[in-house]
Design a protein around this motif. Structure first.
Motif, mmCIF file in Angstrom:
data_model
loop_
_atom_site.group_PDB
_atom_site.id
_atom_site.type_symbol
_atom_site.label_atom_id
_atom_site.label_comp_id
_atom_site.label_asym_id
_atom_site.label_seq_id
_atom_site.Cartn_x
_atom_site.Cartn_y
_atom_site.Cartn_z
ATOM 1 N N ASN A 197 1.692 2.579 -3.873
ATOM 2 C CA ASN A 197 0.823 3.496 -4.607
ATOM 3 C C ASN A 197 0.248 4.565 -3.670
ATOM 4 O O ASN A 197 -0.765 5.180 -3.947
ATOM 5 N N MET A 245 -1.314 4.531 -0.866
ATOM 6 C CA MET A 245 -2.502 4.378 -0.032
ATOM 7 C C MET A 245 -2.087 4.694 1.407
ATOM 8 O O MET A 245 -2.901 5.098 2.231
ATOM 9 N N MET A 278 -7.283 0.592 -16.887
ATOM 10 C CA MET A 278 -6.426 1.776 -16.913
ATOM 11 C C MET A 278 -5.085 1.518 -17.595
ATOM 12 O O MET A 278 -4.242 2.386 -17.655
ATOM 13 N N CYS A 300 -1.934 11.112 -8.124
ATOM 14 C CA CYS A 300 -2.967 10.595 -9.026
ATOM 15 C C CYS A 300 -2.328 9.979 -10.271
ATOM 16 O O CYS A 300 -2.745 8.916 -10.732
ATOM 17 N N ARG A 323 0.814 -1.214 0.000
ATOM 18 C CA ARG A 323 0.000 0.000 0.000
ATOM 19 C C ARG A 323 0.849 1.265 0.000
ATOM 20 O O ARG A 323 0.362 2.327 -0.401
ATOM 21 N N ALA A 330 -9.132 -2.513 -12.660
ATOM 22 C CA ALA A 330 -7.715 -2.133 -12.581
ATOM 23 C C ALA A 330 -7.054 -2.233 -13.953
ATOM 24 O O ALA A 330 -6.298 -1.341 -14.360
ATOM 25 N N GLU A 348 -1.106 16.182 -4.790
ATOM 26 C CA GLU A 348 -2.192 15.293 -5.203
ATOM 27 C C GLU A 348 -2.086 14.908 -6.677
ATOM 28 O O GLU A 348 -2.265 13.755 -7.046
ATOM 29 N N ARG A 383 -0.775 6.656 -9.274
ATOM 30 C CA ARG A 383 -1.776 5.608 -9.026
ATOM 31 C C ARG A 383 -2.413 5.134 -10.317
ATOM 32 O O ARG A 383 -2.820 3.975 -10.431
ATOM 33 N N GLU A 384 -2.500 6.042 -11.284
ATOM 34 C CA GLU A 384 -3.047 5.663 -12.583
ATOM 35 C C GLU A 384 -2.153 4.615 -13.235
ATOM 36 O O GLU A 384 -2.617 3.758 -13.976
ATOM 37 N N MET A 411 -4.439 -1.357 -8.656
ATOM 38 C CA MET A 411 -4.481 -2.107 -7.397
ATOM 39 C C MET A 411 -5.769 -2.899 -7.266
ATOM 40 O O MET A 411 -6.845 -2.406 -7.590
ATOM 41 N N GLU A 429 -15.424 3.722 -15.061
ATOM 42 C CA GLU A 429 -15.277 4.928 -14.242
ATOM 43 C C GLU A 429 -13.914 5.612 -14.366
ATOM 44 O O GLU A 429 -13.832 6.808 -14.606
ATOM 45 N N GLY A 430 -12.858 4.831 -14.210
ATOM 46 C CA GLY A 430 -11.513 5.415 -14.290
ATOM 47 C C GLY A 430 -11.225 5.966 -15.674
ATOM 48 O O GLY A 430 -10.592 7.020 -15.823
ATOM 49 N N THR A 445 -13.553 9.277 -15.899
ATOM 50 C CA THR A 445 -13.279 10.337 -14.924
ATOM 51 C C THR A 445 -11.796 10.688 -14.845
ATOM 52 O O THR A 445 -11.449 11.857 -14.696
ATOM 53 N N VAL A 446 -10.934 9.689 -14.930
ATOM 54 C CA VAL A 446 -9.498 9.964 -14.774
ATOM 55 C C VAL A 446 -8.827 10.207 -16.116
ATOM 56 O O VAL A 446 -8.139 11.197 -16.309
#
Lengths: 221, 257
Positions: free
Chosen positions: B53, B55, B166, B86, B50, B163, B82, B89-90, B94, B113-114, B117-118
């Protein structure tokens, strides 16, 4: 004791009571909308990691939770004008009292909804690379809303009933109008029984509407 | 071999208050490596994963992704903007023990969603990718289902598809089968095995030692917050050199390779 019921004189003045009911609905609706805005701001302040934002919000909320509602009405009507050197009409003072006190309670409803979302939801979104703002908008708030609905409705019903205190400021709500009708008819039993039933019908109707809204917002569960 | 490893961890420490969980870990991952991390409960293996990435925020140490240092160091203190986290993490997908699917979205929307939105992809393109990933994990018929209506194994496969959508450079699996009923473990491990065959770079924290043996190119035994023993699956799981590793494997009981 024999009492002969006579709703005649009261029903003759039903237009006065209908006006009162309308004013009650109006002040409740306006106060709910403003209360939601106050509640959103307070909830965001409470959730902030910055203490200069969260502490004042907490003080505000605790103040309202621990003082009687009628004191807020009197304060806005009699005290605030002294401080600001402007007079408020009963309607404005009552709206201020209702929307700030409900805002304090709504803030806890909103905050409670947000913090009730499991940590895993935050992590699931973060792991995809979502920003805090996107995560809030797409993942947290939509789920929190459905959890906020029952306590929000509960609180709004409290507000609806608290509007009767506005009559103490001579705002022409249902209770105030009933007092006027009583003064003209000297029939307190009939007058206050009538408006109790009117409040009952109003709240039962509102709760039916609320139940419909609730069912829609929690469809996925 | 590339000039530098895809992931490079130096001097990683993690403390939760007084509890010193990770005590100085150095670790590199080369592209195509599959690393299994094993260890007793509370050994810090999930915390380690964790941290990669973010977390969990590192207490000390640094992580480089593709040679680039994560975080900004200014006058001795490190901050993690941030935006940078981001982006990191992209690139690191995970998969969690508890799936962490979004219960208010359909299966297809979870996987889209990713992307929407991302990555900001248009919906039709996101849908095309999401459908392909769901097909890969064998859930073509569940597009419109709510996650809450699926079995644990199905939910975890959706989470893997999410996961994968992405296109991460590294996949992190945090005990992906630990919360599943025994009969559902196989379907998830099969998907992970399939990803291994595609030569993806993966890190897996697991208690499934038998699976780890076949899955991994490298096995790490984590104990007391350090890498106690590192080596090939044969070295660590069949002929461990350290008594502590031997003891752990013995206590774990029989498992078939």
């Amino acid at each position: 004791m024999e009492y002969s019921w006579d709703f005649g004189p009261v029903l003759e003045r039903f237009d006065m009571l209908a006006l009162g009911l309308l004013n009650t609905v109006k002040i409740a609706a306006v106060s709910i909308v403003l209360g939601v805005l106050v509640g959103l701001v307070l909830a965001m302040m409470r959730l902030s990691p910055r203490r200069w934002l969260s502490v004042p919000a907490l003080v505000f909320i605790e103040f309202y939770r621990n003082t009687p509602p009628i004191v807020h009405f009197f304060w806005f009507f009699y005290a605030l004008p002294v401080m600001l050197a402007v007079s408020l009409d009963p309607y404005a003072a009552a709206v201020l009292a209702l929307s700030t006190q409900s805002g304090a309670f709504y803030a806890e409803v909103f905050r409670g909804g947000i913090v009730s979302i499991e940590r895993g939801q935050w992590e699931g979104g973060r792991a995809l690379g979502m920003t805090h703002a996107a995560l809030m908008r797409r993942v947290i708030v939509p789920q929190a809303i459905s959890r906020m609905v029952p306590p929000f409705i509960e609180r709004s019903f409290e507000l609806l009933k608290t509007t009767a205190l506005a009559s103490t400021l001579a705002y022409a709500d249902l209770l105030y109008q009933a007092m006027m009708v009583n003064a003209e008819t000297f029939r307190p039993l009939e007058v206050y029984t009538t408006i109790a039933l009117m409040y009952l019908v109003l709240l039962v109707t509102a709760s039916q509407l609320a139940r419909l809204a609730e069912a829609r917002l929690t469809a996925y569960q | 071999m590339t000039a530098h490893p895809i992931l490079d961890v130096r001097g990683l420490h993690k403390r939760f208050g007084d509890h010193h969980v990770l005590k100085g870990i150095d670790f590199t991952v080369e592209p195509g490596e599959r690393v299994a991390i094993i260890g007793g409960s509370g050994s810090g293996k999930s915390t380690f994963l964790r941290c990669l990435n973010f977390m969990e925020v590192l207490s000390e140490g640094e992580i480089r992704l593709d040679g680039t240092r994560i975080g900004l160091e200014r006058k001795g203190t490190v901050t993690y903007p941030e935006k940078q986290l981001c982006q990191v993490r992209e690139r690191l997908g995970m998969v969690f023990q508890q799936f962490n699917l979004f219960p208010h979205m359909s299966v297809l929307d979870n996987v889209m969603e990713g992307l929407v939105t991302v990555k900001g992809l248009p919906k039709p393109e996101a849908r095309r990718i999401a459908e392909a990933e769901l097909a890969k994990v064998g859930l073509t018929d569940k597009h419109s289902a709510w996650p809450g209506r699926l079995s644990g194994g199905q939910q975890q496969r959706v989470a893997i598809a999410r996961a994968l959508s992405m296109q991460p450079e590294i996949l992190l699996f945090d005990e992906p089968t630990s919360s599943l009923d025994p009969e559902l473990v196989g379907e998830v491990l099969r998907v992970i095995k399939q990803l291994a065959e595609e030569k993806r770079t993966m890190l897996l924290v697991t208690h499934e030692l038998g699976f780890a043996y076949h899955f991994a190119t490298k096995v790490i035994f984590l104990a007391d917050g350090v890498f106690h023993e590192v080596g090939t699956p044969d070295e660590v799981l069949k002929t461990p050199s350290k008594p502590r590793t031997q003891d752990f494997l013995r206590r774990f009981g029989e498992f078939a390779f």
